[in-house]
Design a protein around this motif. Structure first.
Motif, PDB file in Angstrom:
ATOM      1  N   MET A   1       0.835  -1.202   0.000  1.00 44.55           N
ATOM      2  CA  MET A   1       0.000   0.000   0.000  1.00 44.55           C
ATOM      3  C   MET A   1       0.871   1.253   0.000  1.00 44.55           C
ATOM      4  SD  MET A   1      -3.182  -0.920  -0.002  1.00 44.55           S
ATOM      5  CE  MET A   1      -4.106   0.453   0.692  1.00 44.55           C
ATOM      6  N   SER A   2       0.413   2.258  -0.706  1.00 38.92           N
ATOM      7  CA  SER A   2       1.141   3.517  -0.758  1.00 38.92           C
ATOM      8  C   SER A   2       0.874   4.343   0.494  1.00 38.92           C
ATOM      9  CB  SER A   2       0.701   4.304  -1.998  1.00 38.92           C
ATOM     10  OG  SER A   2       0.914   3.555  -3.165  1.00 38.92           O
ATOM     11  N   LYS A   3       1.789   5.260   0.775  1.00 38.03           N
ATOM     12  CA  LYS A   3       1.627   6.179   1.893  1.00 38.03           C
ATOM     13  C   LYS A   3       0.999   7.451   1.344  1.00 38.03           C
ATOM     14  CE  LYS A   3       5.129   6.311   4.832  1.00 38.03           C
ATOM     15  NZ  LYS A   3       6.520   6.417   5.346  1.00 38.03           N
ATOM     16  N   ILE A   4      -0.274   7.637   1.650  1.00 36.22           N
ATOM     17  CA  ILE A   4      -1.022   8.756   1.082  1.00 36.22           C
ATOM     18  C   ILE A   4      -1.552   9.640   2.201  1.00 36.22           C
ATOM     19  CG2 ILE A   4      -2.932   9.428  -0.428  1.00 36.22           C
ATOM     20  CD1 ILE A   4      -2.750   6.671  -1.731  1.00 36.22           C
ATOM     21  N   GLY A   5      -1.357  10.949   2.025  1.00 37.60           N
ATOM     22  CA  GLY A   5      -1.833  11.915   2.999  1.00 37.60           C
ATOM     23  C   GLY A   5      -2.846  12.860   2.388  1.00 37.60           C
ATOM     24  N   VAL A   6      -3.444  13.709   3.236  1.00 35.05           N
ATOM     25  CA  VAL A   6      -4.424  14.674   2.772  1.00 35.05           C
ATOM     26  C   VAL A   6      -4.264  15.972   3.556  1.00 35.05           C
ATOM     27  CG1 VAL A   6      -6.239  13.896   4.365  1.00 35.05           C
ATOM     28  CG2 VAL A   6      -6.876  15.052   2.239  1.00 35.05           C
ATOM     29  N   HIS A   7      -4.428  17.092   2.858  1.00 39.06           N
ATOM     30  CA  HIS A   7      -4.354  18.404   3.509  1.00 39.06           C
ATOM     31  C   HIS A   7      -5.653  18.651   4.272  1.00 39.06           C
ATOM     32  CE1 HIS A   7      -3.847  22.672   4.178  1.00 39.06           C
ATOM     33  NE2 HIS A   7      -2.627  22.613   3.663  1.00 39.06           N
ATOM     34  N   SER A   8      -5.542  19.194   5.467  1.00 38.24           N
ATOM     35  CA  SER A   8      -6.717  19.387   6.330  1.00 38.24           C
ATOM     36  C   SER A   8      -7.730  20.355   5.729  1.00 38.24           C
ATOM     37  CB  SER A   8      -6.292  19.879   7.712  1.00 38.24           C
ATOM     38  OG  SER A   8      -5.695  21.156   7.632  1.00 38.24           O
ATOM     39  N   PHE A   9      -7.304  21.224   4.800  1.00 41.75           N
ATOM     40  CA  PHE A   9      -8.241  22.178   4.211  1.00 41.75           C
ATOM     41  C   PHE A   9      -9.261  21.510   3.292  1.00 41.75           C
ATOM     42  CE2 PHE A   9      -5.770  26.454   4.661  1.00 41.75           C
ATOM     43  CZ  PHE A   9      -5.920  26.362   6.038  1.00 41.75           C
ATOM     44  N   VAL A  10      -9.064  20.223   3.008  1.00 44.12           N
ATOM     45  CA  VAL A  10     -10.113  19.466   2.331  1.00 44.12           C
ATOM     46  C   VAL A  10     -11.320  19.339   3.259  1.00 44.12           C
ATOM     47  CG1 VAL A  10     -10.749  17.145   1.510  1.00 44.12           C
ATOM     48  CG2 VAL A  10      -8.613  18.209   0.750  1.00 44.12           C
ATOM     49  N   TRP A  11     -11.043  19.330   4.554  1.00 43.16           N
ATOM     50  CA  TRP A  11     -12.103  19.136   5.553  1.00 43.16           C
ATOM     51  C   TRP A  11     -12.573  20.445   6.177  1.00 43.16           C
ATOM     52  CZ3 TRP A  11     -13.158  14.660   4.076  1.00 43.16           C
ATOM     53  CH2 TRP A  11     -12.184  13.684   3.870  1.00 43.16           C
ATOM     54  N   SER A  12     -11.624  21.275   6.580  1.00 40.13           N
ATOM     55  CA  SER A  12     -11.995  22.491   7.301  1.00 40.13           C
ATOM     56  C   SER A  12     -10.807  23.438   7.351  1.00 40.13           C
ATOM     57  CB  SER A  12     -12.431  22.144   8.732  1.00 40.13           C
ATOM     58  OG  SER A  12     -12.580  23.302   9.521  1.00 40.13           O
ATOM     59  N   ALA A  13     -11.101  24.748   7.367  1.00 44.46           N
ATOM     60  CA  ALA A  13     -10.044  25.749   7.544  1.00 44.46           C
ATOM     61  C   ALA A  13      -9.986  26.229   8.982  1.00 44.46           C
ATOM     62  CB  ALA A  13     -10.276  26.928   6.606  1.00 44.46           C
TER      63      ALA A  13
END
Length: 298
Positions: free
Chosen positions: A1-13
């Motif tokens: 499995m790849s190591k994948i992240g996400v920026h929090s601004f996808v959810w909330s600022a």
């Protein structure tokens, strides 16, 4: 499995406990392994609580930021440089206290469109200041990942090659490149070649579309990017970043010119991005195997 992240601004600022909890839970639920926060003020956020929640959910963390004009470490004003160094030192401490290892973003100069060309003096001033921060960051187990951004967001580091020259001048082993496909698509002659050329100095990768929306719906050649990442043996995080007027951080939205509403459903967006990146990297790995294996008769 790849190591994948996400920026929090996808959810909330937002940075209230409820906003942070929502971002953490959403990140975990959708299978991401890292959450990236734009700089959080330790005076406004319970860092101990946040660190604990990251641990409970098994999430890694990265912090990104852009230096403000009053903290530009390339400035001719020594007091402005000193303020920038203080800002960076505090950001390093935040990464350390959250249990992370990556500080990323526009760390070498002010974030925003400049009205003048870069001078050699400004370059040298920045290198000198960041080198000192890097020494302290190394003791804290933190890397400084210099984001290579487009000409409208910095007049210093617009290509990976410029970033490599800057890193050489610092002489610091924990100063690395933060590559972002959105910016590379604007500035690099060939994104795949740039990734290959910078291979051993890449510390962090952002995946974003040309219009900042759903991956695969813009003009970026992601197949070439995933091929390059596989070719260099990239096994660290690839973090999805997307912005829309649905979620607005006033300062960052102005600096990055977020004027259009490219998505409303952030769960659908993030679910699609995770699958897109996972499949893109898997496809690149399978292509690499076909190219490298002879498949001789037995």
């Amino acid at each position: 499995m790849s190591k994948i992240g996400v920026h929090s601004f996808v959810w909330s600022a937002g940075s209230s406990r409820s906003d942070l909890e929502k971002a953490l839970e959403s990140t975990h639920r959708l299978g991401y392994k890292l959450i990236e926060f734009s700089y959080l003020d330790p005076e406004q956020v319970d860092v101990k609580w946040l660190s604990g929640r990251l641990g409970e959910l098994g999430l890694d963390v990265a912090i990104s930021m852009g230096l403000p004009p009053e903290g530009d470490i390339s400035s001719e004003d020594a007091s402005v440089v000193a303020n920038g160094v203080d800002i960076l030192d505090r950001a390093v401490a935040l990464v350390r206290d959250l249990g992370g290892t990556k500080l990323a973003g526009i760390l070498s100069s002010a974030h925003g469109k400049q009205e003048h060309s870069l001078t050699r003096k400004a370059w040298d001033t920045s290198v000198s200041a960041l080198s000192k921060v890097a020494d302290r960051a190394k003791a804290a187990g933190v890397t400084l990942n210099l984001e290579i951004v487009n000409r409208f967001e910095s007049n210093m580091l617009n290509t990976a090659a410029q970033g490599l020259a800057y890193i050489r001048d610092t002489g610091a082993s924990n100063v690395l490149l933060h590559l972002d496909t959105f910016h590379m698509n604007i500035e690099e002659a060939d994104v795949g070649l740039a990734i290959r050329h910078a291979a051993d100095k890449i510390g962090y990768v952002h995946i974003g579309e040309s219009h900042r929306g759903y991956l695969g719906t813009g003009t970026i050649d992601f197949a070439a990017i995933f091929d390059a990442l596989v070719a260099i043996g990239w096994d660290d995080y690839v973090t999805f970043e997307s912005f829309s007027t649905t979620i607005v951080d006033r300062d960052l939205s102005l600096k990055t010119a977020i004027w259009r509403n490219l998505w409303d459903d952030n769960v659908a967006l993030a679910h699609h991005a995770n699958r897109f990146i996972e499949l893109g990297l898997e496809t690149a790995r399978r292509k690499s195997e076909l190219v490298c294996q002879a498949h001789l008769p037995v």
